[in-house]
Scaffold this active site. Structure first.
Site, PDB file in Angstrom:
ATOM      1  N   THR A 195      16.995  -7.549  42.319  1.00 29.67           N
ATOM      2  CA  THR A 195      16.531  -8.501  43.104  1.00 29.67           C
ATOM      3  C   THR A 195      15.178  -9.094  42.522  1.00 29.67           C
ATOM      4  OG1 THR A 195      17.455  -7.228  45.079  1.00 29.67           O
ATOM      5  CG2 THR A 195      15.790  -9.239  45.451  1.00 29.67           C
ATOM      6  N   VAL A 196      15.066 -10.394  42.583  1.00 24.62           N
ATOM      7  CA  VAL A 196      13.834 -11.102  42.411  1.00 24.62           C
ATOM      8  C   VAL A 196      12.940 -11.295  43.636  1.00 24.62           C
ATOM      9  CG1 VAL A 196      12.698 -12.843  41.111  1.00 24.62           C
ATOM     10  CG2 VAL A 196      14.775 -11.848  40.275  1.00 24.62           C
TER      11      VAL A 196
ATOM     12  N   GLY B 120      16.108 -14.056  45.085  1.00 22.42           N
ATOM     13  CA  GLY B 120      17.465 -14.243  44.638  1.00 22.42           C
ATOM     14  C   GLY B 120      18.055 -12.935  44.171  1.00 22.42           C
TER      15      GLY B 120
ATOM     16  N   GLY C 277      20.751 -10.694  41.366  1.00 16.63           N
ATOM     17  CA  GLY C 277      21.213 -10.832  40.357  1.00 16.63           C
ATOM     18  C   GLY C 277      22.113  -9.573  39.972  1.00 16.63           C
ATOM     19  N   GLY C 278      22.699  -9.566  38.724  1.00 16.33           N
ATOM     20  CA  GLY C 278      23.439  -8.480  38.323  1.00 16.33           C
ATOM     21  C   GLY C 278      22.444  -7.085  38.093  1.00 16.33           C
ATOM     22  N   MET C 279      21.297  -7.236  37.931  1.00 14.93           N
ATOM     23  CA  MET C 279      20.596  -6.135  37.655  1.00 14.93           C
ATOM     24  C   MET C 279      19.632  -5.882  38.896  1.00 14.93           C
ATOM     25  SD  MET C 279      19.665  -6.560  33.660  1.00 14.93           S
ATOM     26  CE  MET C 279      18.714  -5.146  34.006  1.00 14.93           C
TER      27      MET C 279
ATOM     28  N   LYS D 120      10.611  -8.472  39.427  1.00 15.43           N
ATOM     29  CA  LYS D 120      11.875  -8.339  39.375  1.00 15.43           C
ATOM     30  C   LYS D 120      12.404  -6.833  39.487  1.00 15.43           C
ATOM     31  CE  LYS D 120      15.809  -8.984  36.376  1.00 15.43           C
ATOM     32  NZ  LYS D 120      16.630  -9.789  35.384  1.00 15.43           N
TER      33      LYS D 120
ATOM     34  N   ASP E 256      22.490 -14.709  26.735  1.00 15.34           N
ATOM     35  CA  ASP E 256      22.946 -14.960  28.262  1.00 15.34           C
ATOM     36  C   ASP E 256      22.536 -16.305  28.489  1.00 15.34           C
ATOM     37  OD1 ASP E 256      24.732 -14.410  30.141  1.00 15.34           O
ATOM     38  OD2 ASP E 256      23.434 -13.346  31.543  1.00 15.34           O
TER      39      ASP E 256
END
Length: 544
Positions: free
Chosen positions: A33-34, A27, A29-31, A49, A147
């Site tokens: 890829t995982v 997936g 994310g904001g920071m 990550k 968060d």
């Protein structure tokens, strides 16, 4: 989460830190890829990550981003709990940190809500209890998550609930790595004290949990607005709409969503009440309403309101004694208190009459306060909108109205509404069957929404069942665009050698439920259709 084949092929040949072989993305994310990866040293699959700094970002910002990622790993590694994702390793590759962690197979809560819609209160309470258990372990280790949201709660295939992504977590005693005034986290899940720039605490994570629970049972966030700024204003100033589907979970949500952190439901009480609801029980509506036991009362927690002390009543004077005003103060105290209440009521009534007079004198066309033809939201009593009905062809979500004019003249955001009406373009067909799409009975549905942007989910339905174009469709209204759009449809169904009489209407299921008017039509087959082993496929409906 779906995998990206292109990214997977590019990453499959990469080995991080000499041991983590990237297999495919899990997936974005904001920071970064995982990745799903294989630990060649231990022979097991892990999640890794990766952070990708945006192009053109200053070096100082890149270093700050990497420091935040390292802090995520450090913060999560400090928490040992079954409901917190396990961090295995922090490696460095190409001058960047890569975090190897436990691979949790399952769905995120946000994916689950997208797929299934709002959850039953008992299921949401079970998930919430596991999340608050993870938060308690993190808080005891001196870690704030900051968060908590559905996207960061994973539901494993074995039923385990896992809180992940401590990417913006803070640790007590560590220096802040965010710039002054920067908002970190998702605005709609941000606690009021954080939105005001104040120092967060464990209570801030509990507020985010309350928003998560509300979203899980209602299917929508209680504070989301059109812009991040208006969302933050709603978080700080506005009361959340009364939940309609929360059931026994409502008192817990109310306790977690108190603006004052000192009055918020503590973590231990929240977990206890959530497990009670998850087991089918009902928590008390307000701990302050419980009757005190004859034994010494337990210490009052910060979120409980102190009930007013009972007023002592003096016994009547004995016969033959002289009455002394100084000896009986309670007899004069009650009239004074009643008089004060009466005066306060008169003042409130005068203010209400003044406001009503002002509104009547200053209205122009009877629609003051509305924008773009929408309905003004909110009233003195928090009036709910009309329920959707088949005859009216309009609907809006029920619940408490917004506040108007409070907090320095801010106007409440109108609640969403949808109106839909159906009209016949061609009401009948006569000829050979199946009727061609260009000559078949045709209809036009006109949709009007209260505010944009919004996606309207709808379908065409006939009185006899599914229409010629079954399934749910989406009509998108862009921000700043028109609030009225239309969609066309043709009915190609028929009955061999006879006249088919039917009617068609439109059902809307999102963002509100509403049904349009029904329109009748007829299809007469002049000659029977030729014999065939396969049924003729319906013609596609014209696009709007």
């Amino acid at each position: 989460m779906s995998e990206d084949p292109g990214s997977g092929e590019a990453g499959a040949a990469r080995v991080i830190a000499g041991r983590y072989r990237l297999l495919g993305p899990l997936g974005e994310g904001g920071m970064g890829t995982v990745w799903r990866a294989r630990d060649d040293t231990l022979g097991r699959e892990v999640a890794v990550k990766e952070v990708r700094a945006p192009a053109g970002l200053p070096t100082s910002e890149v270093e700050r981003m990497y420091a935040r990622l390292e802090r995520e790993a450090w913060a999560a590694a400090r928490v040992s709990h079954r409901n917190v994702v396990t961090v295995y390793d922090v490696a460095t590759q190409d001058g960047r940190p890569w975090v190897a962690m436990e691979l949790v197979r399952g769905l995120s809560l946000s994916d689950l809500l997208d797929a299934e819609g709002p959850l039953p209160p008992r299921r949401a309470a079970h998930i919430g209890a596991e999340v608050v258990s993870a938060l308690r372990a993190a808080h005891e280790a001196g870690v704030l998550h900051r968060d908590v949201k559905p996207g960061n709660v994973l539901i494993a295939n074995d039923g385990r609930i896992v809180l992940t992504d401590f990417g913006i977590a803070t640790v007590e005693g560590s220096s802040a790595l965010t710039m002054t005034g920067e908002v970190v986290g998702s605005p709609e899940f941000l606690a009021p004290e954080r939105a005001l720039g104040r120092t967060p605490g464990p209570e801030s994570d509990l507020w985010s949990l309350g928003v998560l629970l509300y979203t899980a049972v209602e299917g929508r966030s209680p504070f989301r607005q059109d812009t991040p700024l208006s969302t933050l204003r709603a978080v700080v100033d506005e009361a959340f709409p009364a939940p309609r589907r929360a059931g026994a979970l409502a008192p817990v949500i109310e306790g977690l969503l108190r603006k004052d952190p000192a009055e918020r439901l503590p973590a231990d009480a929240a977990e206890r009440e959530l497990r009670l609801v998850g087991a089918g029980g009902t928590p008390r509506a307000d701990p302050a309403s419980a009757s005190p036991a004859p034994a010494p009362a337990p210490a009052r927690t910060s979120w409980q309101r102190t009930p007013p002390a009972p007023v002592p009543v003096s016994p009547p004077p004995e016969p033959g004694t002289t009455y002394s005003p100084a000896a009986d103060t309670t007899r004069t105290e009650r009239p004074r208190r009643s008089l004060a209440v009466l005066l306060a009521g008169v003042v409130v009534l005068l203010l209400a009459l003044g406001a009503l007079t002002y509104a009547l004198l200053n209205r122009d066309d009877g629609s003051a306060g509305s924008k773009g033809g929408g309905h003004a939201a909110g009233s003195a009593s928090g009036g709910a909108s009309a329920s959707p009905s088949r005859s009216s062809g309009s609907g809006s979500p029920s619940g408490g109205g917004g506040k108007a004019g409070a907090g320095g003249g801010h106007s409440a955001t109108p609640r969403q509404s949808v109106r839909v009406g159906v009209a016949a373009v061609r009401g009948s067909y006569s000829g050979t069957c199946p009727p061609p799409g260009s000559a078949a009975p045709a209809f036009r549905a006109t949709f009007t929404v209260g505010r944009v942007p919004v996606d309207v989910e709808y379908r065409w339905v006939t009185a006899s069942g599914e229409s010629s174009d079954p399934g749910w469709k989406t009509l998108s209204f862009a921000s700043g665009g028109s609030r009225t759009k239309s969609a066309d449809h043709a009915e190609t169904g028929y009955t061999d050698g006879a006249t088919l009489h039917n009617e068609v209407h439109v059902e809307v299921r999102g963002p509100v439920r509403v049904t349009s008017n029904s329109v009748s039509y007829a299809v007469t087959c002049a000659t029977a259709s030729p014999t065939s082993t396969t049924s003729p496929s319906p013609s596609p409906s014209p696009s709007s």
